[in-house]
Enzyme design. Structure first.
Site, short mmCIF file in Angstrom:
data_model
loop_
_atom_site.label_atom_id
_atom_site.label_comp_id
_atom_site.label_asym_id
_atom_site.label_seq_id
_atom_site.Cartn_x
_atom_site.Cartn_y
_atom_site.Cartn_z
N LYS A 149 41.44 53.23 31.76
CA LYS A 149 42.39 52.18 32.12
C LYS A 149 41.93 51.49 33.40
O LYS A 149 41.54 52.13 34.36
CB LYS A 149 43.78 52.79 32.34
CG LYS A 149 44.80 51.77 32.82
CD LYS A 149 46.10 52.43 33.21
CE LYS A 149 47.06 51.41 33.83
NZ LYS A 149 48.32 52.02 34.28
N LYS A 152 42.52 50.14 40.35
CA LYS A 152 41.86 50.14 41.65
C LYS A 152 41.48 51.56 42.06
O LYS A 152 40.44 51.78 42.69
CB LYS A 152 42.76 49.51 42.72
CG LYS A 152 43.09 48.05 42.48
CD LYS A 152 43.94 47.48 43.60
CE LYS A 152 44.41 46.08 43.26
NZ LYS A 152 45.44 46.09 42.20
N LYS A 189 50.42 65.42 40.92
CA LYS A 189 49.96 65.90 42.23
C LYS A 189 50.68 67.18 42.65
O LYS A 189 50.53 67.63 43.79
CB LYS A 189 50.19 64.83 43.29
CG LYS A 189 49.37 63.57 43.06
CD LYS A 189 49.57 62.58 44.20
CE LYS A 189 48.70 61.34 44.00
NZ LYS A 189 48.87 60.36 45.09
#
Length: 325
Positions: free
Chosen positions: A193, A196, A114
């Site tokens: 993978k 969520k 990020k």
């Protein structure tokens, strides 16, 4: 006796990837008489992304319920919420931070991914590896089961422990990673993978109707029903192979190779295998622990009392070493 430590974030109800890749292997390790296991819910880590108090509480209860529903015997382990012993974890985090060079944290994957949009990065995410190191080092863990995405953080933990030991004398056990290569990465319904954040996960504890619906969404190619199919490249077969018996896996492989067996048949077989393999776990999660929060709370508080006694002793040793006792 080897001391083993595993943490799982309370970022949501554990999905099939969490259960196969972390929870069940950790429970199996805890059942060996020569192991001493520390299993915790990393709710402090979850604060880097979750800002809703009710969501965090619900997630924490769901994670605890999943561990217990999967057969965790709390008489054999120390099972606790990270936040209930947070005074020790966060204090050690500060001490370790004062020995940890900035470039080490700046090179962590959790930050670098990020780094091109720093406005999205909070300080908690930046120092996440230091808190993880505290989670491990407070309890003198010998082994830490980790997935591929956490290997770097464990190496950083080792570096921090070695730096402290060099500076103040032998204090921390240098932990080693334990990786089950077969379960290192559990694929989601799209082949990435299972996560969520990708929205590609299988919620084992949802209703049968919803569980069947999501298994039908597993990615497959356009090979016609009557044609042979390659089990080695098919996602449904890979997922089925993680939970089914050897004989059932062999039967499905034979069906793929001979043709006349569609992906719809395979997905239905996978759904049935999920129901069969995890029938007890689904029942315990939904009809016992979700409806008995007091039983859940008692299990956690008993573990937290054990964790507190060990963490306080270790932190007292650390304070003495650095001159704060």
């Amino acid at each position: 006796m080897a001391r083993i430590l595993t943490g799982i974030q309370s970022s949501g109800k554990p999905h099939l990837g969490n259960i196969l890749g972390a929870i069940l292997p950790a429970i199996q390790l805890s059942e060996k008489s020569d192991n001493e296991s520390f299993l915790f819910i990393a709710d402090l880590h979850s604060l880097t992304t979750i800002k809703d108090a009710k969501v965090l509480q619900d997630n924490t209860r769901a994670v605890a319920a999943a561990w217990l529903a999967c057969g965790l015997d709390t008489d054999k382990v120390v099972f606790y919420r990270q936040s209930r012993v947070s005074a020790y974890h966060t204090e050690l985090t500060w001490y370790l931070s004062c020995l940890t060079p900035y470039p080490m944290l700046a090179n962590a994957h959790s930050f670098k991914d990020k780094a091109d949009r720093l406005a999205d990065v909070n300080a908690g995410l930046f120092v996440y590896p230091v808190l993880m190191a505290s989670d491990i080092l407070l309890y003198d863990a010998n082994y830490v089961p980790v997935g591929k995405d956490q290997k770097q953080h464990l190496e950083m933990t080792r570096d921090m422990a070695e730096a402290f030991n060099r500076t103040y004398g032998d204090t921390f056990v240098i932990p080693e990673g334990k990786i089950d290569e077969r379960l290192m990465t559990i694929p989601g319904i799209d082949g990435q993978k299972m996560s969520k954040s990708y929205g590609n996960y299988i919620d084992l504890f949802q209703s049968e109707k919803e569980l069947q619906k999501v298994t039908k969404k597993i990615l497959s190619d356009s090979t016609a029903l009557e044609e042979p199919k390659n089990p080695e490249t098919d996602l449904t077969f890979k997922l089925f192979s993680l939970i089914a018996s050897e004989s059932d896996i062999a039967t499905m492989r034979e069906n793929y190779l001979k043709g006349g067996y569609g992906y719809g048949h395979a997905k239905q077989a996978f759904f049935e295998a999920l129901k069969t393999r995890f029938a007890k776990e689904r029942e315990m999660f939904t009809y016992y622990y979700e409806e008995n929060p007091a039983a859940l709370e008692q299990k956690l508080q008993e573990g937290e009392e054990k964790a507190r006694a060990i963490a306080s002793k270790k932190l007292a040793e650390v304070r003495e070493k650095i001159g704060l006792s």
